[in-house]
Write a protein that holds these residues in place. Structure first.
Motif, short mmCIF file in Angstrom:
data_model
loop_
_atom_site.label_atom_id
_atom_site.label_comp_id
_atom_site.label_asym_id
_atom_site.label_seq_id
_atom_site.Cartn_x
_atom_site.Cartn_y
_atom_site.Cartn_z
N UNK A 5 12.31 6.61 -2.77
CA UNK A 5 12.42 6.58 -1.31
C UNK A 5 12.11 7.93 -0.69
N UNK A 6 12.49 9.00 -1.37
CA UNK A 6 12.22 10.36 -0.89
C UNK A 6 10.71 10.56 -0.72
N UNK A 7 9.95 10.16 -1.72
CA UNK A 7 8.49 10.30 -1.62
C UNK A 7 7.90 9.31 -0.63
N UNK A 8 8.50 8.12 -0.54
CA UNK A 8 8.02 7.14 0.42
C UNK A 8 8.11 7.67 1.84
N UNK A 9 9.23 8.32 2.16
CA UNK A 9 9.40 8.91 3.50
C UNK A 9 8.31 9.94 3.76
N UNK A 10 8.02 10.77 2.77
CA UNK A 10 6.98 11.79 2.94
C UNK A 10 5.61 11.15 3.15
N UNK A 11 5.33 10.07 2.44
CA UNK A 11 4.06 9.37 2.61
C UNK A 11 3.93 8.85 4.04
N UNK A 12 4.99 8.21 4.55
CA UNK A 12 4.95 7.66 5.91
C UNK A 12 4.78 8.78 6.93
N UNK A 29 0.83 -1.20 0.00
CA UNK A 29 0.00 0.00 0.00
C UNK A 29 0.87 1.26 0.00
N UNK A 30 1.89 1.27 0.84
CA UNK A 30 2.76 2.44 0.91
C UNK A 30 3.47 2.65 -0.43
N UNK A 31 3.93 1.56 -1.04
CA UNK A 31 4.62 1.68 -2.32
C UNK A 31 3.70 2.20 -3.41
N UNK A 32 2.45 1.75 -3.42
CA UNK A 32 1.51 2.19 -4.44
C UNK A 32 1.21 3.69 -4.30
N UNK A 33 1.00 4.15 -3.09
CA UNK A 33 0.74 5.58 -2.88
C UNK A 33 1.98 6.39 -3.24
N UNK A 34 3.16 5.85 -2.93
CA UNK A 34 4.40 6.54 -3.29
C UNK A 34 4.51 6.70 -4.79
#
Length: 229
Positions: A109-116, A64-69
């Motif tokens: 990864x930059x966007x993944x961190x922001x999503x989290x 889920x996190x990867x898809x939103x990223x």
């Protein structure tokens, strides 16, 4: 990945309150925020799902996190929303993690961190992605790690994937290494050092439901609100 789950998370992010940085003391959130780090074959995904159900909070797994990223990278409007909900100091801190890096994976990864970081203020159970390191200094969070012996984890993987035990053992070793490499590469830290966790449970001994019960007691001690059964 269910499109409905993805859209629900996106709507949750959009509707969340702006993340504001303040020097004033604020009442800490009583909604449980839990990170679940797990060894491959240690029943981490099942435990995370049971925790989310018991605590009545969203479950944010890796997919889920990867898809939103991926959507955040492709959608300028969503990117803007993520940026607006992070204070200037925190945005600078996130940017500093990737200074001098420009590969496609680093951008992801930059966007993944922001999503989290946008998920965290709302509470929930976040699986993997090194969230236990990312959130430890920024949010009130309970950091759980579940582990098991190589033999027991391999037995579970062999049964789940219908493969020979020797092959399953190699899979466990390989996936655990990939997870360590990901976290160490992203956060420049060792993901398995136990001082990075609030609780480490050996799932050779504790079944998923028993693990949930132990964590529930710990969350109550921390002052999180536990829904009545």
């Amino acid at each position: 990945m269910s499109n409905a789950r993805t859209q629900a998370l996106l709507q949750s992010i959009m509707g969340a309150k702006m993340y504001q940085s303040s020097d004033k003391d604020e009442t800490p959130s009583t909604v449980p925020l839990i990170t679940v780090s797990r060894g491959f074959g240690a029943n981490g995904s099942e435990i995370a799902a049971r925790l989310a159900e018991r605590l009545q909070v969203p479950l944010y797994d890796k997919e889920l996190i990867n898809e939103v990223t991926r959507q955040a990278k492709a959608d300028p409007f969503l990117t803007k929303q993520l940026d607006e909900r992070i204070s200037g100091a925190m945005a600078d801190w996130i940017t500093s993690m990737f200074t001098g890096q420009s590969t496609s994976q680093d951008t992801f990864n930059y966007y993944m961190v922001k999503v989290i970081m946008n998920i965290a203020p709302q509470g929930g159970v976040i699986v993997g992605r090194g969230a236990h390191l990312l959130l430890s200094q920024k949010h009130r969070v309970f950091r759980l790690r579940v582990e098991g012996s190589l033999h027991v984890c391999a037995e579970r993987v062999a049964k789940r994937e219908d493969i020979k035990l020797k092959k399953a053992e190699k899979r466990v070793v390989q996936v655990d290494k990939e997870r360590r490499d990901f976290v160490e590469g992203l956060y420049k830290n060792r993901s398995t050092r136990h001082n990075f966790y609030d609780m480490v449970i050996n799932t050779d001994l504790f079944k998923p439901q028993a693990t949930v019960g132990v964590v529930e007691l710990a969350l109550a001690e921390m002052g999180f609100v536990i829904p009545k059964k």
